[in-house]
Design a protein around this motif. Sequence first.
Motif: not given
Length: 640
Positions: A378-396
């Motif tokens: 179950k805890n992988l879900d949180i990690r996975s949504s975090l990854m999605v968020n992070l990938s959008g913030q890399l450039n910034h």
Amino acid sequence: MGKSVEKINLDSDLRRHLLFGTIGLVVAVLIIFINVTHDIASDLGESIESEHIEVQVNEIAKVVSSLVSTGQLASGQNGKIPYEYFASHHYFLDEDIILLNVLIADQTFTITGGHHFKNFPEIVKAVSEKKSVNGFTKINDDRIFWQYKYNDGDGTELVFARKVHALDRAISYMATRLSISAFVTFWLAVWAALIISTFITQRFIKGNIRLNYLANHDSLTHLPNRTYLYEIVNNYFKKNKQYPITKKASMLFIDLNKFKLINDTLGHHSGDALLVAIAARLKKFVTKTDYAFRYGGDEFIIWSENTEQAAAEVLAAEVIEVCRKPLTIQGSKFEVSVSIGIACYPEDGDNFNDIFKRADVAMYHAKQMRLGYQSYQKNLDIRSSLMVNLSGQLNHALINKQFIVFYQPKVNIADGKIFGVEALIRWQHPIEGLLTPNFFISLIEQSDFVHAFTRYVFKQAIAQCKNWCDSGYELSVAVNISPYNLLDEGLVTYLEKELKQHQVPADLIEIELTESATMVDIEVTKKLFKQFRALGVKLSIDDFGTGMSSLSYIKELDVDFIKIDRSFIINIAESNEDEAIVMSILLLCQKLNRDVIIEGIETKEQRDKLLSLGCKYAQGYYFGKPMLSQELTLLLGKPS
Ligand code: C2E
Ligand code: MG
Ligand code: MG
């Protein structure tokens, strides 16, 4: 399954349509045919009949004329004329004559049958109006043909009528022949329709099978595709819902690691060839209950029925092992690693979407953490949504300098003296806090600015190296590069420029390339390494032994250091096997004239053991964790 029912419906529909269509057509043609034939028969019958009667009437008219001329038949002699008058004339012996009236000066002589033509208003009307001289009429069920004749010579008139047979006979004859031929035509048509429909159906079935295959299979690898996957998995769940039994099933989401690299370096042809080769390996896992699919791109799925998590993990380990065997594609050797996520029914979901999504999340985690395979939690879900968020913030993050370089000491094992450092990146995230590379390195590698990122790290590391030099510390600084950076043609020039600008000797900079770079064509790597060497920087192979090792790769690359992966060190104090592996790597490196650095020493036991094995250099929490440059400077003490 739904498709085959559709197909059968299609077939029976086609047969029905063809059969009814043909029958309809035949019936329509027959009706037209019968009508036309009936009309022809009637016309023919009538014309024969009227010719025949006309001859008869002419003969009778002659007899009547002779009777009138001999005075046997004269006006004023009203009434019936005895039949005997005509007895010698066979025309009058015809039983079918129902009317023979002779009109002489308004008197009517009824000659036979006792009928008076006035009883036939239709005939009277036609005669009086002189509209026609003959025609058909009906008495009871008999068809009657009548004829009127006027004799110019003596002014007598004759009205004659008789039953008609020839016409009926012609029609009934035609009708019999017609019904036989209609019956035969009908059956021929039905059989023809059935045979044609069978041919067409067979062609349809063949076409359907081909279409079905195309719709359900991937054209490159010939593995079943995602459409088929939905069908198989959904059917499994449907069946389980209908007949609830405590069955289990597992989905393995398989993704090739760094597949993009092959496509980018060797081109799509090689990428395709690699996918075909991997698909062929996965086909070996197909059984009655285990299915392999190509989901898309470099993603494959194994759907294993009646398999629970423990068995699925064993299966995943086997898949990793099988995929890892070296491959030769267009003359280049590859070792392909895969990451596998596992989700199981019923614990992780009871429908396609849940199981698929969770297997994907688990795969993503396996990839980030370089675990090989990972079962869903179950805890992988949180990690996975975090990854999605992070990938959008890399450039910034890159623009705003949120990436910070930490440094971990590299030491002489014997005396613990620091001779160099490894630059390890951290992301100082405004919300998530300090993130280690596991969270974002693979995101960066998949993004467009993987080159900009590595150049950024080099810049920081060279600047820090200069700082230490200026403070009197001669420390080598190692920078990790991603295999994707091997494609950055401007990297060597950039490094040269930075070294010059900061006035840092090139041999104080070291480049670490992980073994997963075996995914890149050896020629590309060799060429770049040569350029680095010409520049004067040092080179290392990182994480050696993590399963991607290719001895020929190591032999061909001119490097200074080989860093033995932490996984061999964890149990080094107790494990004879790990000791044997480390010993053999040490021996290999001695023969190849490469220095060895041990990664991940955490305890004194490990350190002592490795020292006793003859290791010289190491890195690990035991000597110092990755830290900020200021902290490391403190650790260095006074410059010597
Ligand atoms: P690596 O290059 O093999 O770096 C060593 C990793 O092992 C570091 O993890 C380090 O913190 C960790 N480590 C060192 N000693 C010990 C120990 O005694 N125990 C344990 N448990 N861990 C130890 P880190 O910093 O999380 O980095 C992970 C990986 O991320 C690195 O593995 C490297 O491959 C990659 N990486 C880090 N910085 C960069 C970078 O700037 N660019 C690129 N391309 N990759 C980087
Ligand atoms: Mg490293
Ligand atoms: Mg390493």
